[in-house]
Design a protein around this motif. Structure first.
Motif, PDB file in Angstrom:
ATOM      1  N   UNK A 221      -8.532  -1.909  -3.690  1.00 44.40           N
ATOM      2  CA  UNK A 221      -6.740  -1.702  -3.652  1.00 44.40           C
ATOM      3  C   UNK A 221      -6.202  -1.899  -5.386  1.00 44.40           C
ATOM      4  N   UNK A 222      -7.140  -2.476  -5.810  1.00 41.91           N
ATOM      5  CA  UNK A 222      -6.819  -2.517  -7.367  1.00 41.91           C
ATOM      6  C   UNK A 222      -6.174  -1.097  -7.968  1.00 41.91           C
ATOM      7  N   UNK A 223      -7.017  -0.262  -7.683  1.00 46.46           N
ATOM      8  CA  UNK A 223      -7.009   1.052  -8.060  1.00 46.46           C
ATOM      9  C   UNK A 223      -5.715   1.640  -6.844  1.00 46.46           C
ATOM     10  N   UNK A 224      -5.846   1.270  -6.133  1.00 45.40           N
ATOM     11  CA  UNK A 224      -3.845   1.832  -4.859  1.00 45.40           C
ATOM     12  C   UNK A 224      -3.458   1.966  -6.329  1.00 45.40           C
TER      13      UNK A 224
ATOM     14  N   UNK B 249      -3.903  12.965 -10.325  1.00 50.24           N
ATOM     15  CA  UNK B 249      -4.477  13.000  -9.328  1.00 50.24           C
ATOM     16  C   UNK B 249      -4.703  12.391  -8.359  1.00 50.24           C
ATOM     17  N   UNK B 250      -5.032  11.308  -8.478  1.00 54.88           N
ATOM     18  CA  UNK B 250      -5.174   9.938  -7.344  1.00 54.88           C
ATOM     19  C   UNK B 250      -4.190  10.057  -7.030  1.00 54.88           C
ATOM     20  N   UNK B 251      -2.680   9.647  -7.681  1.00 52.16           N
ATOM     21  CA  UNK B 251      -1.365   9.419  -7.035  1.00 52.16           C
ATOM     22  C   UNK B 251      -1.171  10.919  -5.950  1.00 52.16           C
ATOM     23  N   UNK B 252      -1.460  11.642  -6.498  1.00 58.34           N
ATOM     24  CA  UNK B 252      -1.302  13.398  -4.846  1.00 58.34           C
ATOM     25  C   UNK B 252      -2.503  13.282  -4.371  1.00 58.34           C
ATOM     26  N   UNK B 253      -3.490  12.477  -4.138  1.00 58.20           N
ATOM     27  CA  UNK B 253      -4.671  12.327  -2.942  1.00 58.20           C
ATOM     28  C   UNK B 253      -3.762  11.305  -2.202  1.00 58.20           C
ATOM     29  N   UNK B 254      -3.564   9.971  -3.004  1.00 59.10           N
ATOM     30  CA  UNK B 254      -3.229   9.148  -1.963  1.00 59.10           C
ATOM     31  C   UNK B 254      -1.969   9.541  -1.324  1.00 59.10           C
TER      32      UNK B 254
ATOM     33  N   UNK C  43       1.397  -0.888   0.150  1.00 60.22           N
ATOM     34  CA  UNK C  43      -0.320   0.013  -0.047  1.00 60.22           C
ATOM     35  C   UNK C  43       0.814   1.021  -0.084  1.00 60.22           C
ATOM     36  N   UNK C  44      -0.134   2.720   0.088  1.00 64.60           N
ATOM     37  CA  UNK C  44       0.985   3.859   0.119  1.00 64.60           C
ATOM     38  C   UNK C  44       1.876   3.865   0.874  1.00 64.60           C
ATOM     39  N   UNK C  45       0.947   3.615   2.177  1.00 63.25           N
ATOM     40  CA  UNK C  45       1.576   4.148   3.515  1.00 63.25           C
ATOM     41  C   UNK C  45       2.440   3.160   3.728  1.00 63.25           C
ATOM     42  N   UNK C  46       3.155   2.056   2.673  1.00 64.86           N
ATOM     43  CA  UNK C  46       4.459   1.240   3.502  1.00 64.86           C
ATOM     44  C   UNK C  46       5.901   1.320   2.634  1.00 64.86           C
TER      45      UNK C  46
END
Ligand SMILES: [Zn+2]
Length: 110
Positions: free
Chosen positions: A66-69, A103-108, A21-24
């Motif tokens: 998760x797929x769209x992460x 945009x999604x990458x920024x938001x995450x 995940x992005x948190x890791x």
């Protein structure tokens, strides 16, 4: 699990890692042990693999969050569906997808 490419802001080495995940993303650089790894959007890796991703994508099944992460998956569904319907989304659509992914990458926080 997506493989992401990182570049160390400290020593400049490139690292490829499986990330759940992005948190890791908070792990030290294996080369200099610094904490300056930044995710790299690899245009080459993306273009090389999109054909495979499209081929393996079932447009009749829903995908979970998760797929769209993995932001490379964003837009693939729409693209494949259009092709199935005999419509060529064209280069303009690629641009739209690219903007959405950024945009999604920024938001995450990516
Ligand atoms: Zn480093």
């Amino acid at each position: 699990m997506p493989v992401y490419e990182f570049r160390c802001g400290n020593c400049g080495e490139r690292v490829e890692m499986l990330v759940r995940s992005f948190e890791e993303q908070e792990f030290p650089c294996p080369f200099c042990k610094g904490n300056s790894l930044k995710r790299v959007m690899s245009a080459f890796a993306y273009h090389r693999s999109e054909g495979d991703r499209l081929a393996g994508l079932d447009t009749h099944r829903p995908h979970d969050a998760d797929y769209y992460r993995d932001d490379r998956n964003i837009g693939l569904w729409a693209k494949k569906r259009m092709k199935e319907l005999g419509f060529d989304p064209g280069k303009e659509f690629d641009g739209v997808i690219e903007k959405t992914r950024e945009k999604v990458a920024d938001e995450l926080g990516g």
